[in-house]
Design a protein around this motif. Structure first.
Motif, mmCIF file in Angstrom:
data_model
loop_
_atom_site.group_PDB
_atom_site.id
_atom_site.type_symbol
_atom_site.label_atom_id
_atom_site.label_comp_id
_atom_site.label_asym_id
_atom_site.label_seq_id
_atom_site.Cartn_x
_atom_site.Cartn_y
_atom_site.Cartn_z
ATOM 1 N N CYS A 133 7.658 3.747 5.568
ATOM 2 C CA CYS A 133 6.295 3.799 5.639
ATOM 3 C C CYS A 133 6.326 5.423 6.912
ATOM 4 O O CYS A 133 4.907 5.620 7.167
ATOM 5 N N VAL A 134 6.926 5.068 7.906
ATOM 6 C CA VAL A 134 7.005 6.481 8.596
ATOM 7 C C VAL A 134 6.242 7.501 7.940
ATOM 8 O O VAL A 134 5.049 8.494 8.495
ATOM 9 N N LEU A 135 6.830 8.080 7.035
ATOM 10 C CA LEU A 135 6.065 8.664 5.764
ATOM 11 C C LEU A 135 4.674 8.815 5.833
ATOM 12 O O LEU A 135 4.379 9.967 5.597
ATOM 13 N N HIS A 136 3.983 7.592 6.118
ATOM 14 C CA HIS A 136 3.068 7.403 5.460
ATOM 15 C C HIS A 136 1.837 7.353 7.046
ATOM 16 O O HIS A 136 0.658 7.009 6.810
ATOM 17 N N GLY A 137 2.547 7.910 7.897
ATOM 18 C CA GLY A 137 2.234 7.762 9.100
ATOM 19 C C GLY A 137 1.804 5.838 9.940
ATOM 20 O O GLY A 137 0.792 6.208 10.442
ATOM 21 N N LEU A 138 2.765 5.153 8.961
ATOM 22 C CA LEU A 138 2.614 3.610 8.726
ATOM 23 C C LEU A 138 3.916 3.220 9.718
ATOM 24 O O LEU A 138 4.617 3.898 10.114
ATOM 25 N N GLU A 139 4.230 2.013 10.049
ATOM 26 C CA GLU A 139 5.267 0.762 10.891
ATOM 27 C C GLU A 139 5.303 0.005 10.070
ATOM 28 O O GLU A 139 4.699 -0.655 9.137
ATOM 29 N N GLN A 140 6.896 -0.298 9.873
ATOM 30 C CA GLN A 140 7.252 -1.716 8.802
ATOM 31 C C GLN A 140 7.250 -2.845 9.926
ATOM 32 O O GLN A 140 7.063 -2.752 10.939
ATOM 33 N N CYS A 141 6.590 -3.426 9.160
ATOM 34 C CA CYS A 141 6.425 -4.945 9.547
ATOM 35 C C CYS A 141 6.711 -6.088 7.981
ATOM 36 O O CYS A 141 7.527 -6.327 8.213
ATOM 37 N N ASP A 142 6.659 -7.415 9.276
ATOM 38 C CA ASP A 142 8.122 -8.302 8.608
ATOM 39 C C ASP A 142 6.387 -8.895 7.376
ATOM 40 O O ASP A 142 5.613 -9.221 7.949
ATOM 41 N N CYS A 143 6.907 -9.062 5.726
ATOM 42 C CA CYS A 143 5.397 -9.648 5.166
ATOM 43 C C CYS A 143 5.408 -11.059 5.300
ATOM 44 O O CYS A 143 5.820 -12.058 5.481
ATOM 45 N N PRO A 144 3.798 -10.494 5.355
ATOM 46 C CA PRO A 144 3.145 -12.342 5.396
ATOM 47 C C PRO A 144 3.557 -13.074 4.802
ATOM 48 O O PRO A 144 3.738 -12.688 3.362
ATOM 49 N N GLY A 145 3.502 -14.332 4.642
ATOM 50 C CA GLY A 145 3.398 -14.907 3.903
ATOM 51 C C GLY A 145 4.807 -15.942 4.100
ATOM 52 O O GLY A 145 5.587 -16.225 4.452
ATOM 53 N N GLU A 146 4.932 -17.223 3.084
ATOM 54 C CA GLU A 146 6.484 -17.959 3.166
ATOM 55 C C GLU A 146 6.926 -17.350 2.013
ATOM 56 O O GLU A 146 8.136 -18.246 1.101
ATOM 57 N N ASN A 147 6.782 -16.858 0.762
ATOM 58 C CA ASN A 147 7.418 -16.656 -0.520
ATOM 59 C C ASN A 147 8.621 -15.508 -0.517
ATOM 60 O O ASN A 147 8.610 -14.474 0.329
ATOM 61 N N LYS A 148 9.561 -16.334 -0.958
ATOM 62 C CA LYS A 148 10.883 -15.868 -0.319
ATOM 63 C C LYS A 148 10.883 -14.290 -1.206
ATOM 64 O O LYS A 148 12.188 -13.582 -0.024
ATOM 65 N N LYS A 149 10.293 -14.109 -2.355
ATOM 66 C CA LYS A 149 10.742 -12.938 -2.672
ATOM 67 C C LYS A 149 9.954 -12.184 -2.407
ATOM 68 O O LYS A 149 10.547 -10.528 -1.986
ATOM 69 N N GLU A 150 9.090 -12.539 -1.995
ATOM 70 C CA GLU A 150 7.969 -11.539 -1.295
ATOM 71 C C GLU A 150 8.429 -10.928 0.205
ATOM 72 O O GLU A 150 8.090 -9.788 0.527
ATOM 73 N N LYS A 151 9.383 -11.124 0.374
ATOM 74 C CA LYS A 151 9.767 -11.700 2.207
ATOM 75 C C LYS A 151 10.685 -10.851 2.176
ATOM 76 O O LYS A 151 11.155 -9.639 3.295
ATOM 77 N N CYS A 152 11.280 -9.577 0.668
ATOM 78 C CA CYS A 152 12.272 -8.608 0.861
ATOM 79 C C CYS A 152 11.887 -7.675 0.129
ATOM 80 O O CYS A 152 11.646 -7.045 -0.406
ATOM 81 N N HIS A 153 10.265 -7.644 -0.029
ATOM 82 C CA HIS A 153 9.365 -6.137 -0.206
ATOM 83 C C HIS A 153 9.309 -5.101 1.009
ATOM 84 O O HIS A 153 9.358 -5.437 1.845
ATOM 85 N N MET A 154 9.157 -4.512 0.927
ATOM 86 C CA MET A 154 8.530 -3.309 2.277
ATOM 87 C C MET A 154 7.829 -3.105 2.651
ATOM 88 O O MET A 154 6.643 -3.482 1.065
#
Length: 179
Positions: free
Chosen positions: A41-62
């Motif tokens: 995320c830093v590469l684009h001037g952003l910061e990493q965060c914990d993915c919203p929602g309850e989907n266990k697959k999406e929780k492992c997305h950047m």
């Protein structure tokens, strides 16, 4: 002239560090001062965060957000971040923390929640239902009848075994003395 590691000496020169912002760790991090230490995320001037929602697959997305603005947290696949990631899913590396550091991403890119009690306590609680009791003594007092039935059942099996095999051995002894 740079020295090379030829394999003929016990020491080799330190390798040169990759340039800052070079992708590393399967494309989920970037190098900074010779270490793979910052989120993609830093590469684009952003910061990493914990993915919203309850989907266990999406929780492992950047997921990335605007600096200091948690309401903007979104997956790299979202249309909000499409100008940076073009809808491409960036999966977290297996072993990465997920779900507010209460789990980890496995090799199937699914967030597995951790059990603070551990597997032994989970087995004990599922078989004995000890969550309601402070210790084993309280459980034994409350379930004295189950313990008594268990003792009587084991005693009956032992008595039956002794009677069955005792009778069988007695008849074998008689046959040997008559021959």
């Amino acid at each position: 002239m740079k020295s090379m590691c030829t394999g003929t000496s016990a020491t080799c020169p330190q390798p040169a560090a990759k340039p800052n912002m070079t992708l590393c760790s399967l494309g989920t991090r970037v190098c900074l001062n010779g270490e793979c230490s910052r989120s993609l995320c830093v590469l684009h001037g952003l910061e990493q965060c914990d993915c919203p929602g309850e989907n266990k697959k999406e929780k492992c997305h950047m997921c990335c957000q605007q600096r200091g603005n948690p309401n903007t947290c979104a997956s790299t696949t979202s249309s909000v971040l499409s100008m940076y990631f073009k809808g491409q899913r960036v999966a977290l590396v297996p072993g990465s923390p997920c779900h507010k550091n209460q789990g980890y991403c496995d090799h199937f890119q699914t967030c597995r929640l951790l059990d603070a009690d551990g597997p032994i306590a989970r087995l004990k609680n599922s078989f004995l239902n000890l969550r309601e009791f402070d210790d084993v003594a309280d459980w034994m007092k409350a379930h004295w009848w189950a313990i008594l039935l268990g003792i009587l059942g084991v005693s009956a099996v032992m008595a039956g075994t002794v009677c069955l095999f005792g009778h069988t051995l007695e008849s074998v002894d008689r046959e040997e003395t008559t021959h």
